[in-house]
Design a protein around this motif. Sequence first.
Motif, PDB file in Angstrom:
ATOM      1  N   MET A  58       0.717  -1.232   0.153  1.00 25.52           N
ATOM      2  CA  MET A  58       0.088   0.177  -0.115  1.00 25.52           C
ATOM      3  C   MET A  58       0.783   1.372  -0.039  1.00 25.52           C
ATOM      4  O   MET A  58       0.605   2.205  -0.912  1.00 25.52           O
ATOM      5  CB  MET A  58      -0.924   0.089   1.137  1.00 25.52           C
ATOM      6  N   LEU A  59       1.764   1.347   0.852  1.00 25.05           N
ATOM      7  CA  LEU A  59       2.814   2.455   1.142  1.00 25.05           C
ATOM      8  C   LEU A  59       4.217   1.929   1.140  1.00 25.05           C
ATOM      9  O   LEU A  59       4.261   1.060   2.151  1.00 25.05           O
ATOM     10  CB  LEU A  59       2.007   3.361   1.849  1.00 25.05           C
ATOM     11  N   GLY A  60       5.289   2.589   0.563  1.00 18.05           N
ATOM     12  CA  GLY A  60       6.540   2.081   0.913  1.00 18.05           C
ATOM     13  C   GLY A  60       7.248   3.552   0.678  1.00 18.05           C
ATOM     14  O   GLY A  60       6.963   4.615   0.350  1.00 18.05           O
ATOM     15  N   PRO A  61       8.623   3.315   0.772  1.00 19.52           N
ATOM     16  CA  PRO A  61       9.359   4.400   0.857  1.00 19.52           C
ATOM     17  C   PRO A  61       9.325   5.173  -0.620  1.00 19.52           C
ATOM     18  O   PRO A  61       9.391   6.522  -0.745  1.00 19.52           O
ATOM     19  CB  PRO A  61      10.964   4.133   0.790  1.00 19.52           C
ATOM     20  N   GLY A  62       9.376   4.375  -1.820  1.00 20.44           N
ATOM     21  CA  GLY A  62       8.992   4.951  -3.140  1.00 20.44           C
ATOM     22  C   GLY A  62       7.663   6.222  -3.137  1.00 20.44           C
ATOM     23  O   GLY A  62       7.850   7.083  -3.575  1.00 20.44           O
ATOM     24  N   LYS A  63       6.612   5.357  -2.616  1.00 16.87           N
ATOM     25  CA  LYS A  63       5.247   6.174  -2.740  1.00 16.87           C
ATOM     26  C   LYS A  63       5.326   7.534  -1.875  1.00 16.87           C
ATOM     27  O   LYS A  63       4.792   8.356  -2.242  1.00 16.87           O
ATOM     28  CB  LYS A  63       4.263   5.143  -2.364  1.00 16.87           C
ATOM     29  N   ALA A  64       5.951   7.098  -0.819  1.00 17.23           N
ATOM     30  CA  ALA A  64       6.223   8.098   0.212  1.00 17.23           C
ATOM     31  C   ALA A  64       6.859   9.248  -0.115  1.00 17.23           C
ATOM     32  O   ALA A  64       6.488  10.431  -0.074  1.00 17.23           O
ATOM     33  CB  ALA A  64       6.804   7.732   1.622  1.00 17.23           C
ATOM     34  N   ASP A  65       8.044   8.827  -0.976  1.00 13.85           N
ATOM     35  CA  ASP A  65       8.730   9.957  -1.491  1.00 13.85           C
ATOM     36  C   ASP A  65       8.110  10.699  -2.759  1.00 13.85           C
ATOM     37  O   ASP A  65       8.132  11.931  -2.954  1.00 13.85           O
ATOM     38  CB  ASP A  65      10.063   9.424  -2.078  1.00 13.85           C
ATOM     39  N   LEU A  66       7.002  10.095  -3.430  1.00 12.31           N
ATOM     40  CA  LEU A  66       6.354  10.538  -4.444  1.00 12.31           C
ATOM     41  C   LEU A  66       5.437  11.523  -3.865  1.00 12.31           C
ATOM     42  O   LEU A  66       5.277  12.542  -4.594  1.00 12.31           O
ATOM     43  CB  LEU A  66       5.818   9.463  -5.331  1.00 12.31           C
ATOM     44  N   LEU A  67       4.601  11.167  -2.708  1.00 11.58           N
ATOM     45  CA  LEU A  67       3.904  12.029  -2.211  1.00 11.58           C
ATOM     46  C   LEU A  67       4.565  13.330  -1.626  1.00 11.58           C
ATOM     47  O   LEU A  67       4.195  14.678  -1.811  1.00 11.58           O
ATOM     48  CB  LEU A  67       3.278  11.586  -0.913  1.00 11.58           C
ATOM     49  N   ALA A 111       4.508   7.415 -12.474  1.00  9.87           N
ATOM     50  CA  ALA A 111       4.081   8.309 -11.317  1.00  9.87           C
ATOM     51  C   ALA A 111       2.474   8.172 -11.437  1.00  9.87           C
ATOM     52  O   ALA A 111       2.079   8.186 -10.126  1.00  9.87           O
ATOM     53  CB  ALA A 111       4.625   9.961 -11.524  1.00  9.87           C
ATOM     54  N   TRP A 112       2.037   8.442 -12.306  1.00  9.75           N
ATOM     55  CA  TRP A 112       0.580   8.495 -12.547  1.00  9.75           C
ATOM     56  C   TRP A 112      -0.114   7.315 -11.801  1.00  9.75           C
ATOM     57  O   TRP A 112      -1.164   7.344 -10.980  1.00  9.75           O
ATOM     58  CB  TRP A 112       0.025   8.823 -13.691  1.00  9.75           C
ATOM     59  N   SER A 113       0.534   6.206 -12.429  1.00  7.69           N
ATOM     60  CA  SER A 113      -0.093   4.718 -11.905  1.00  7.69           C
ATOM     61  C   SER A 113       0.250   4.587 -10.193  1.00  7.69           C
ATOM     62  O   SER A 113      -0.884   4.344  -9.808  1.00  7.69           O
ATOM     63  CB  SER A 113       0.602   3.661 -12.684  1.00  7.69           C
ATOM     64  N   LEU A 114       1.248   5.130  -9.823  1.00  7.03           N
ATOM     65  CA  LEU A 114       1.297   4.584  -8.360  1.00  7.03           C
ATOM     66  C   LEU A 114       0.420   5.737  -7.579  1.00  7.03           C
ATOM     67  O   LEU A 114      -0.063   5.417  -6.596  1.00  7.03           O
ATOM     68  CB  LEU A 114       2.776   5.315  -8.082  1.00  7.03           C
ATOM     69  N   VAL A 115       0.243   6.906  -8.112  1.00  2.38           N
ATOM     70  CA  VAL A 115      -0.840   7.928  -7.637  1.00  2.38           C
ATOM     71  C   VAL A 115      -2.291   7.277  -7.515  1.00  2.38           C
ATOM     72  O   VAL A 115      -3.028   7.313  -6.529  1.00  2.38           O
ATOM     73  CB  VAL A 115      -0.867   9.240  -8.088  1.00  2.38           C
ATOM     74  N   ASP A 122       1.899   0.630  16.424  1.00  2.00           N
ATOM     75  CA  ASP A 122       0.821   1.783  16.463  1.00  2.00           C
ATOM     76  C   ASP A 122       0.727   2.606  15.127  1.00  2.00           C
ATOM     77  O   ASP A 122      -0.361   2.709  14.710  1.00  2.00           O
ATOM     78  CB  ASP A 122       1.142   2.867  17.577  1.00  2.00           C
ATOM     79  N   ARG A 123       1.897   2.835  14.251  1.00  2.00           N
ATOM     80  CA  ARG A 123       1.824   3.596  13.265  1.00  2.00           C
ATOM     81  C   ARG A 123       1.239   2.913  12.264  1.00  2.00           C
ATOM     82  O   ARG A 123       0.454   3.405  11.098  1.00  2.00           O
ATOM     83  CB  ARG A 123       3.144   4.325  12.960  1.00  2.00           C
ATOM     84  N   ILE A 124       1.584   1.592  12.108  1.00  2.00           N
ATOM     85  CA  ILE A 124       1.083   0.779  10.969  1.00  2.00           C
ATOM     86  C   ILE A 124      -0.407   0.719  11.012  1.00  2.00           C
ATOM     87  O   ILE A 124      -1.073   0.637  10.280  1.00  2.00           O
ATOM     88  CB  ILE A 124       1.728  -0.559  11.025  1.00  2.00           C
ATOM     89  N   GLY A 125      -0.846   0.531  12.420  1.00  2.00           N
ATOM     90  CA  GLY A 125      -2.238   0.442  12.634  1.00  2.00           C
ATOM     91  C   GLY A 125      -3.136   1.620  12.359  1.00  2.00           C
ATOM     92  O   GLY A 125      -4.125   1.570  11.747  1.00  2.00           O
ATOM     93  N   ALA A 126      -2.454   2.904  12.345  1.00  2.00           N
ATOM     94  CA  ALA A 126      -2.923   4.046  12.144  1.00  2.00           C
ATOM     95  C   ALA A 126      -3.144   4.270  10.601  1.00  2.00           C
ATOM     96  O   ALA A 126      -4.025   4.445   9.942  1.00  2.00           O
ATOM     97  CB  ALA A 126      -2.200   5.488  12.633  1.00  2.00           C
ATOM     98  N   ARG A 180       2.433  11.784   7.110  1.00  2.00           N
ATOM     99  CA  ARG A 180       2.931  11.952   8.319  1.00  2.00           C
ATOM    100  C   ARG A 180       3.056  10.733   9.180  1.00  2.00           C
ATOM    101  O   ARG A 180       3.984  10.679   9.752  1.00  2.00           O
ATOM    102  CB  ARG A 180       1.767  12.935   9.114  1.00  2.00           C
ATOM    103  N   HIS A 181       1.827   9.916   9.086  1.00  2.00           N
ATOM    104  CA  HIS A 181       1.940   8.536   9.722  1.00  2.00           C
ATOM    105  C   HIS A 181       3.313   7.916   9.267  1.00  2.00           C
ATOM    106  O   HIS A 181       3.795   7.002  10.034  1.00  2.00           O
ATOM    107  CB  HIS A 181       0.673   7.841   9.419  1.00  2.00           C
ATOM    108  N   TYR A 182       3.451   7.861   8.056  1.00  2.00           N
ATOM    109  CA  TYR A 182       4.528   6.924   7.436  1.00  2.00           C
ATOM    110  C   TYR A 182       5.864   7.420   7.763  1.00  2.00           C
ATOM    111  O   TYR A 182       6.822   6.935   8.107  1.00  2.00           O
ATOM    112  CB  TYR A 182       4.366   6.862   6.042  1.00  2.00           C
ATOM    113  N   ARG A 183       6.090   8.804   8.097  1.00  2.00           N
ATOM    114  CA  ARG A 183       7.420   9.384   8.439  1.00  2.00           C
ATOM    115  C   ARG A 183       7.543   9.193   9.546  1.00  2.00           C
ATOM    116  O   ARG A 183       8.759   8.902  10.219  1.00  2.00           O
ATOM    117  CB  ARG A 183       7.301  10.923   7.900  1.00  2.00           C
ATOM    118  N   ASP A 184       6.571   9.308  10.460  1.00  2.00           N
ATOM    119  CA  ASP A 184       6.547   8.790  12.057  1.00  2.00           C
ATOM    120  C   ASP A 184       6.857   7.566  12.143  1.00  2.00           C
ATOM    121  O   ASP A 184       7.729   7.113  13.040  1.00  2.00           O
ATOM    122  CB  ASP A 184       5.081   9.180  12.693  1.00  2.00           C
TER     123      ASP A 184
END
Lengths: 103, 103
Positions: A1-10, A33-37, B87-91, A72-76
């Motif tokens: 669902m979300l990993g480093p690449g997608k987070a960097d794209l966001l 990029a569009w397909s990931l979005v 916790d963050r993964i849960g969020a 924000r959750h991902y960076r935390d």
Amino acid sequence: MLGPGKADLLDGIRRTGSIAAAGRAMSMSYKRAWSLVEEMNAAFRGPLVRSSRGGAKGGGADLTELGEAVLRHYRDLEDAAASACADRIGAIHALLRDAESRD
Amino acid sequence: MLGPGKADLLDGIRRTGSIAAAGRAMSMSYKRAWSLVEEMNAAFRGPLVRSSRGGAKGGGADLTELGEAVLRHYRDLEDAAASACADRIGAIHALLRDAESRD
């Protein structure tokens, strides 16, 4: 669902206001990029990225409130992982052959 | 230096007493398993795996004290990361479209 690449794209979309520019900064094709979005927008309860395709200014994009929250959750999560792991990584590093010559 | 694959290989060697068998259990060629072991043995202050090639019983392998220590640190690292991130993964999970239909 979300990993480093997608987070960097966001992050890139947030910074540049453009999916194309954010992808380019990561050496990613516009299509990719569009397909990931689109993947992210479909996976979460609502879109993470809001975009207007084309138009006078060639379209633009930014994060929705949900996109901001997810990023924000991902960076935390990364910060939590990094600080929880620092000691153990240090312990493994200390056992490496060239531990002395590093930092 | 060490990641999930190498850690699992160390675990397998520990369990089976054989580099070949440990590799096989991971669908890894004998050559690949040996090359990963050699990489690890070269990267750390001493070998992580002690092996006798060939011989009447076809050789055997086990972890050295250093290998045991490195593997333990690595598993602790995974545990620390998992609990720090829960916790963050849960969020993030809660924000997924199909969060309700999952557990």
